[in-house]
Motif scaffolding. Structure first.
Motif, PDB file in Angstrom:
ATOM      1  N   VAL A  72      50.896  70.709  26.379  1.00  8.62           N
ATOM      2  CA  VAL A  72      51.369  69.148  26.409  1.00  8.62           C
ATOM      3  C   VAL A  72      51.541  68.515  27.810  1.00  8.62           C
ATOM      4  O   VAL A  72      51.748  69.865  28.617  1.00  8.62           O
ATOM      5  N   GLU A  73      51.180  67.536  27.626  1.00 10.84           N
ATOM      6  CA  GLU A  73      51.437  67.116  29.164  1.00 10.84           C
ATOM      7  C   GLU A  73      52.874  65.937  28.762  1.00 10.84           C
ATOM      8  O   GLU A  73      52.382  64.865  28.232  1.00 10.84           O
ATOM      9  N   ALA A  74      53.660  65.982  30.280  1.00 12.62           N
ATOM     10  CA  ALA A  74      54.160  64.548  30.210  1.00 12.62           C
ATOM     11  C   ALA A  74      54.705  64.134  31.652  1.00 12.62           C
ATOM     12  O   ALA A  74      54.692  64.685  32.794  1.00 12.62           O
ATOM     13  N   SER A  75      55.394  63.291  31.646  1.00 15.85           N
ATOM     14  CA  SER A  75      55.976  62.671  33.179  1.00 15.85           C
ATOM     15  C   SER A  75      57.421  62.046  32.204  1.00 15.85           C
ATOM     16  O   SER A  75      57.692  61.622  31.671  1.00 15.85           O
ATOM     17  N   GLY A  76      57.831  62.189  34.093  1.00 15.11           N
ATOM     18  CA  GLY A  76      59.517  62.375  34.591  1.00 15.11           C
ATOM     19  C   GLY A  76      59.992  63.164  35.097  1.00 15.11           C
ATOM     20  O   GLY A  76      59.591  64.377  35.065  1.00 15.11           O
ATOM     21  N   ASN A  77      61.401  63.452  34.648  1.00 17.69           N
ATOM     22  CA  ASN A  77      62.096  64.621  35.130  1.00 17.69           C
ATOM     23  C   ASN A  77      62.263  65.445  34.464  1.00 17.69           C
ATOM     24  O   ASN A  77      62.313  65.409  33.568  1.00 17.69           O
ATOM     25  N   PRO A  78      61.299  66.561  34.793  1.00 16.78           N
ATOM     26  CA  PRO A  78      61.334  67.825  34.677  1.00 16.78           C
ATOM     27  C   PRO A  78      62.195  68.418  33.384  1.00 16.78           C
ATOM     28  O   PRO A  78      61.706  68.435  32.314  1.00 16.78           O
ATOM     29  N   ALA A  79      63.280  68.373  34.061  1.00 14.43           N
ATOM     30  CA  ALA A  79      64.637  69.171  32.904  1.00 14.43           C
ATOM     31  C   ALA A  79      64.524  68.391  31.819  1.00 14.43           C
ATOM     32  O   ALA A  79      64.729  68.552  30.722  1.00 14.43           O
ATOM     33  N   ASP A  80      64.681  66.878  31.408  1.00 23.11           N
ATOM     34  CA  ASP A  80      64.981  65.501  30.947  1.00 23.11           C
ATOM     35  C   ASP A  80      63.585  65.832  29.851  1.00 23.11           C
ATOM     36  O   ASP A  80      63.876  65.459  28.529  1.00 23.11           O
ATOM     37  N   VAL A  81      62.087  65.955  30.791  1.00 27.26           N
ATOM     38  CA  VAL A  81      61.634  65.997  30.174  1.00 27.26           C
ATOM     39  C   VAL A  81      61.294  67.876  29.320  1.00 27.26           C
ATOM     40  O   VAL A  81      61.087  67.246  27.632  1.00 27.26           O
ATOM     41  N   ILE A  82      61.735  68.499  29.093  1.00 29.34           N
ATOM     42  CA  ILE A  82      61.639  69.697  29.057  1.00 29.34           C
ATOM     43  C   ILE A  82      62.503  69.637  27.499  1.00 29.34           C
ATOM     44  O   ILE A  82      62.330  70.098  26.151  1.00 29.34           O
ATOM     45  N   LEU A  83      63.215  69.193  27.931  1.00 29.15           N
ATOM     46  CA  LEU A  83      64.702  68.678  26.388  1.00 29.15           C
ATOM     47  C   LEU A  83      64.183  67.664  25.561  1.00 29.15           C
ATOM     48  O   LEU A  83      63.825  68.638  23.951  1.00 29.15           O
ATOM     49  N   ASP A  84      63.349  66.976  25.823  1.00 30.71           N
ATOM     50  CA  ASP A  84      63.258  65.962  24.665  1.00 30.71           C
ATOM     51  C   ASP A  84      62.013  66.469  24.403  1.00 30.71           C
ATOM     52  O   ASP A  84      61.539  66.556  22.871  1.00 30.71           O
TER      53      ASP A  84
END
Length: 132
Positions: A72-84
């Motif tokens: 899975v790849e995403a962009s943004g604040n890492p902590a927020d992305v992990i939780l989302d």
């Protein structure tokens, strides 16, 4: 099936330590699936998560041990992305890598790990740094 989200940064030794922690779970080769997440904070070249060596190394280790993987790849604040992503995929556990700290800093986690630990609504597994 037990679903684990591995939140991976660019550090290969930490990614391997995280993969090894998942491999050591009971019946990991048949009862565990792993989503490998890399969150880009800045990605002007449009790289994919599989171009990150740490993601490839973790995936190879897990697949060699018979663990089903998904990247899975995403962009943004890492902590927020992990939780989302943990919530979106309804994972059973989030696995983050710890960092080696000085004696004074050992009581503190890195900001991403600390944020995930404090804000997650599911278990968080923190692994060692893998001999960084």
């Amino acid at each position: 099936m037990y679903h684990v989200l591995l939140a991976l940064d660019e550090t290969e030794s930490r990614a391997v330590a995280q993969a090894n922690a998942i491999i050591s779970l009971p019946e990991s080769n048949s009862e565990v699936k792993a989503s490998l997440l890399h969150s880009f904070t800045d990605n002007p070249s449009g790289a994919s998560a599989l171009q990150i060596a740490s993601v490839r190394r973790a995936q190879e280790a897990l697949e060699d041990a018979g663990v089903e993987t998904h990247v899975v790849e995403a962009s943004g604040n890492p902590a927020d992305v992990i939780l989302d992503v943990a919530e979106e995929q309804d994972v059973d556990c989030v696995c983050v890598g710890g960092r080696r700290r000085s004696p004074a800093g050992k009581a503190l986690f890195g900001s991403v790990a600390q944020s995930v630990i404090l804000n997650a609504d599911r278990p968080v597994l923190v692994t060692g740094g893998g001999g960084e």
